[in-house]
Write a protein that holds these residues in place. Structure first.
Motif, PDB file in Angstrom:
ATOM      1  N   LEU A  44      10.189   1.134  -3.854  1.00  0.00           N
ATOM      2  CA  LEU A  44      11.155   2.165  -3.472  1.00  0.00           C
ATOM      3  C   LEU A  44      10.563   3.540  -3.740  1.00  0.00           C
ATOM      4  CD1 LEU A  44      14.061   2.646  -2.433  1.00  0.00           C
ATOM      5  CD2 LEU A  44      14.788   2.680  -4.826  1.00  0.00           C
ATOM      6  N   ASP A  45      10.598   4.420  -2.751  1.00  0.00           N
ATOM      7  CA  ASP A  45      10.117   5.800  -2.889  1.00  0.00           C
ATOM      8  C   ASP A  45       8.692   5.880  -3.434  1.00  0.00           C
ATOM      9  OD1 ASP A  45      12.542   6.781  -1.915  1.00  0.00           O
ATOM     10  OD2 ASP A  45      13.423   6.860  -3.928  1.00  0.00           O
ATOM     11  N   LEU A  88       0.841  -1.196   0.000  1.00  0.00           N
ATOM     12  CA  LEU A  88       0.000   0.000   0.000  1.00  0.00           C
ATOM     13  C   LEU A  88       0.879   1.250   0.000  1.00  0.00           C
ATOM     14  CD1 LEU A  88      -2.663  -1.109   2.640  1.00  0.00           C
ATOM     15  CD2 LEU A  88      -2.914  -1.097   0.155  1.00  0.00           C
ATOM     16  N   ASN A  89       0.243   2.405  -0.049  1.00  0.00           N
ATOM     17  CA  ASN A  89       0.929   3.696  -0.074  1.00  0.00           C
ATOM     18  C   ASN A  89       1.948   3.818   1.074  1.00  0.00           C
ATOM     19  OD1 ASN A  89       1.295   6.246  -1.234  1.00  0.00           O
ATOM     20  ND2 ASN A  89      -0.147   7.187   0.177  1.00  0.00           N
ATOM     21  N   LYS A  90       3.110   4.378   0.782  1.00  0.00           N
ATOM     22  CA  LYS A  90       4.182   4.637   1.763  1.00  0.00           C
ATOM     23  C   LYS A  90       4.792   3.362   2.338  1.00  0.00           C
ATOM     24  CE  LYS A  90       3.323   9.145   1.742  1.00  0.00           C
ATOM     25  NZ  LYS A  90       4.132  10.082   1.040  1.00  0.00           N
ATOM     26  N   HIS A  91       4.756   2.254   1.584  1.00  0.00           N
ATOM     27  CA  HIS A  91       5.338   0.988   2.047  1.00  0.00           C
ATOM     28  C   HIS A  91       6.849   1.118   2.176  1.00  0.00           C
ATOM     29  CE1 HIS A  91       6.254  -3.305   2.231  1.00  0.00           C
ATOM     30  NE2 HIS A  91       4.959  -3.533   2.417  1.00  0.00           N
ATOM     31  N   ALA A  92       7.428   0.399   3.097  1.00  0.00           N
ATOM     32  CA  ALA A  92       8.885   0.384   3.276  1.00  0.00           C
ATOM     33  C   ALA A  92       9.552  -0.205   2.030  1.00  0.00           C
ATOM     34  CB  ALA A  92       9.241  -0.456   4.498  1.00  0.00           C
ATOM     35  N   PRO A  93      10.810   0.163   1.764  1.00  0.00           N
ATOM     36  CA  PRO A  93      11.528  -0.418   0.618  1.00  0.00           C
ATOM     37  C   PRO A  93      11.560  -1.943   0.714  1.00  0.00           C
ATOM     38  CG  PRO A  93      12.725   1.460   1.472  1.00  0.00           C
ATOM     39  CD  PRO A  93      11.606   1.178   2.436  1.00  0.00           C
ATOM     40  N   LEU A  94      11.432  -2.589  -0.459  1.00  0.00           N
ATOM     41  CA  LEU A  94      11.304  -4.041  -0.496  1.00  0.00           C
ATOM     42  C   LEU A  94      11.726  -4.561  -1.860  1.00  0.00           C
ATOM     43  CD1 LEU A  94       9.803  -6.737   0.586  1.00  0.00           C
ATOM     44  CD2 LEU A  94       7.849  -5.854  -0.668  1.00  0.00           C
TER      45      LEU A  94
END
Length: 83
Positions: A69-70, A32-38
């Motif tokens: 990312l970002d 979802l929105n603003k997910h941590a980098p993966l």
């Protein structure tokens, strides 16, 4: 967030989405929105694009990878077909 689905031949999807459900090698997961980098490997299965809270599109994909990312999700797969 922005989603791109790419195959070796062409770009399948590009646009702003609410979220995306992906078939990871260890099971289904959601970004979802603003997910941590993966970075994750994907298995064959269904990828669901959540356009907003009530509408979605589903693609059947072959194996591949996803990078988050970002606030941009890039999905690289061998093949994808709209269901």
């Amino acid at each position: 967030m922005t989603l791109e689905i790419l195959t070796p031949e062409k770009k399948i999807y590009s646009g702003t989405v609410y979220g995306v459900q992906l078939p990871g090698i260890d099971g289904l997961f959601e970004v979802l929105n603003k997910h941590a980098p993966l970075v994750s490997a994907l298995s064959k299965g269904n990828l669901k694009i959540l356009k907003d809270k009530t509408s979605f599109e589903t693609y059947t994909i072959q194996s591949g990878f996803v990078e988050v990312l970002d606030n941009k999700v890039t999905v690289l797969v061998e093949g994808a077909v709209l269901v």
